[in-house]
Motif scaffolding. Structure first.
Motif, short mmCIF file in Angstrom:
data_model
loop_
_atom_site.label_atom_id
_atom_site.label_comp_id
_atom_site.label_asym_id
_atom_site.label_seq_id
_atom_site.Cartn_x
_atom_site.Cartn_y
_atom_site.Cartn_z
N ARG A 1 4.83 56.04 19.08
CA ARG A 1 5.23 55.84 20.48
C ARG A 1 6.74 55.73 20.60
NH1 ARG A 1 4.24 49.38 21.71
NH2 ARG A 1 5.22 48.68 19.79
N VAL A 2 7.21 55.95 21.83
CA VAL A 2 8.61 55.77 22.19
C VAL A 2 8.63 54.78 23.35
CG1 VAL A 2 10.71 56.85 23.11
CG2 VAL A 2 9.29 58.07 21.42
N ILE A 3 9.41 53.72 23.19
CA ILE A 3 9.56 52.73 24.27
C ILE A 3 10.83 53.06 25.04
CG2 ILE A 3 9.94 50.31 24.86
CD1 ILE A 3 8.35 49.56 22.35
N PHE A 4 10.67 53.25 26.35
CA PHE A 4 11.80 53.48 27.25
C PHE A 4 12.14 52.13 27.88
CE2 PHE A 4 9.94 57.62 26.75
CZ PHE A 4 11.01 58.49 26.79
N ASN A 5 13.17 51.49 27.34
CA ASN A 5 13.61 50.21 27.88
C ASN A 5 14.27 50.44 29.24
OD1 ASN A 5 13.21 48.02 25.67
ND2 ASN A 5 13.91 49.83 24.57
N PRO A 6 14.42 49.40 30.06
CA PRO A 6 15.00 49.57 31.39
C PRO A 6 16.33 50.35 31.35
CG PRO A 6 14.11 47.37 31.18
CD PRO A 6 14.01 48.01 29.81
N GLY A 7 16.42 51.36 32.20
CA GLY A 7 17.63 52.18 32.28
C GLY A 7 17.58 53.43 31.41
N THR A 8 16.51 53.58 30.62
CA THR A 8 16.41 54.74 29.73
C THR A 8 15.34 55.74 30.17
OG1 THR A 8 14.80 53.72 28.23
CG2 THR A 8 17.14 53.31 27.78
N LEU B 1 14.27 52.98 22.68
CA LEU B 1 15.48 53.62 23.21
C LEU B 1 16.38 52.66 23.98
CD1 LEU B 1 14.16 57.02 24.61
CD2 LEU B 1 15.57 56.67 22.59
N TYR B 2 17.65 52.70 23.65
CA TYR B 2 18.69 51.97 24.38
C TYR B 2 19.85 52.90 24.70
CZ TYR B 2 16.20 47.70 23.44
OH TYR B 2 15.23 46.73 23.41
N LEU B 3 19.52 54.14 25.06
CA LEU B 3 20.51 55.14 25.45
C LEU B 3 20.14 55.67 26.82
CD1 LEU B 3 20.57 57.27 22.17
CD2 LEU B 3 22.33 55.66 22.91
N ASN B 4 21.15 55.91 27.67
CA ASN B 4 20.82 56.49 28.98
C ASN B 4 20.36 57.93 28.79
OD1 ASN B 4 23.02 58.42 29.28
ND2 ASN B 4 24.37 56.67 29.60
N PRO B 5 19.64 58.49 29.76
CA PRO B 5 19.07 59.83 29.61
C PRO B 5 20.05 60.91 29.17
CG PRO B 5 18.13 58.79 31.53
CD PRO B 5 19.22 57.87 31.04
N ALA B 6 21.28 60.88 29.65
CA ALA B 6 22.26 61.89 29.26
C ALA B 6 22.59 61.81 27.77
CB ALA B 6 23.55 61.74 30.09
N ARG B 7 22.62 60.62 27.22
CA ARG B 7 22.92 60.43 25.79
C ARG B 7 21.70 60.66 24.90
NH1 ARG B 7 25.67 55.89 24.24
NH2 ARG B 7 25.87 56.94 22.27
N ALA C 1 8.75 50.20 29.17
CA ALA C 1 8.60 48.75 29.00
C ALA C 1 9.89 48.19 28.41
CB ALA C 1 7.43 48.48 28.06
N CYS C 2 9.86 46.92 28.10
CA CYS C 2 11.00 46.25 27.47
C CYS C 2 10.54 45.73 26.11
CB CYS C 2 11.49 45.12 28.35
SG CYS C 2 12.80 44.14 27.57
N THR C 3 11.18 46.18 25.07
CA THR C 3 10.83 45.76 23.72
C THR C 3 10.84 44.24 23.60
OG1 THR C 3 11.66 47.82 22.76
CG2 THR C 3 11.55 45.90 21.29
N LEU C 4 11.83 43.59 24.17
CA LEU C 4 11.94 42.13 24.08
C LEU C 4 10.76 41.43 24.75
CD1 LEU C 4 15.76 41.78 24.76
CD2 LEU C 4 14.60 41.38 22.60
N VAL C 5 10.35 41.93 25.91
CA VAL C 5 9.20 41.34 26.62
C VAL C 5 7.92 41.59 25.82
CG1 VAL C 5 7.79 41.46 28.70
CG2 VAL C 5 10.29 41.47 28.90
N LEU C 6 7.76 42.80 25.29
CA LEU C 6 6.57 43.10 24.49
C LEU C 6 6.46 42.17 23.28
CD1 LEU C 6 6.66 47.02 24.52
CD2 LEU C 6 5.08 45.53 25.79
N LEU C 7 7.59 41.91 22.65
CA LEU C 7 7.59 40.99 21.49
C LEU C 7 7.23 39.57 21.93
CD1 LEU C 7 10.74 42.29 19.63
CD2 LEU C 7 8.44 42.24 18.68
N ARG C 8 7.88 39.12 23.00
CA ARG C 8 7.64 37.73 23.48
C ARG C 8 6.22 37.48 23.93
NH1 ARG C 8 12.15 37.80 27.10
NH2 ARG C 8 13.90 37.96 25.70
N THR C 9 5.57 38.52 24.42
CA THR C 9 4.22 38.35 24.96
C THR C 9 3.15 38.84 23.98
OG1 THR C 9 4.39 40.47 26.12
CG2 THR C 9 4.98 38.48 27.36
N ASN C 10 3.55 39.04 22.72
CA ASN C 10 2.63 39.48 21.66
C ASN C 10 1.91 40.79 22.00
OD1 ASN C 10 3.19 37.29 19.91
ND2 ASN C 10 1.88 36.00 21.19
#
Length: 120
Positions: A83-90, A62-68, A109-118
């Motif tokens: 699973r659903v990943i709630f990125n920062p701000g979501t 997710l990259y949408l704020n809660p209202a969206r 979590a952050c999808t980018l961090v999860l990818l970078r850290t395997n």
């Protein structure tokens, strides 16, 4: 192993984290379905504006704020992701409850961090 991922809130703007996530996911050989407000392409991944129903979705990122997010509740549940990943701000307690009720894992979590850290 490739994890079919829906990026909800995909952007054509390179400075946006959703753009970076689409790019990083595809660079890591994950199948990406990118849904955004405007059609376009990121790293050879088309961004579509309509809800795409696919089977075997592993993750919704997710990259949408809660209202969206509210307009996508039924769509997310219909996809039946693992699973659903709630990125920062979501972060969204209302959606957490719906996911719990439907036995869908949530990850704040952050999808980018999860990818970078395997850990994706």
């Amino acid at each position: 192993m490739s994890k079919k991922t829906v990026v909800l809130g995909a952007s054509l703007k390179p400075e946006r984290y959703s753009y970076k996530a689409v790019k990083a996911l595809s660079n890591n050989n994950h199948e990406v379905i990118a849904i955004g407000l405007r059609k376009g392409e990121v790293n050879a991944v088309p961004i579509v504006t309509e809800e795409v129903i696919e089977k075997d979705i592993d993750t919704v990122s997710l990259y949408l704020n809660p209202a969206r997010q509210e307009q996508y509740y039924d769509y997310i549940l219909q996809l039946k992701p693992k699973r659903v990943i709630f990125n920062p701000g979501t972060e969204n307690p209302e959606l957490y409850k719906l996911l719990d009720k439907n036995q869908i894992e949530k990850e704040i979590a952050c999808t980018l961090v999860l990818l970078r850290t395997n850990q994706y």
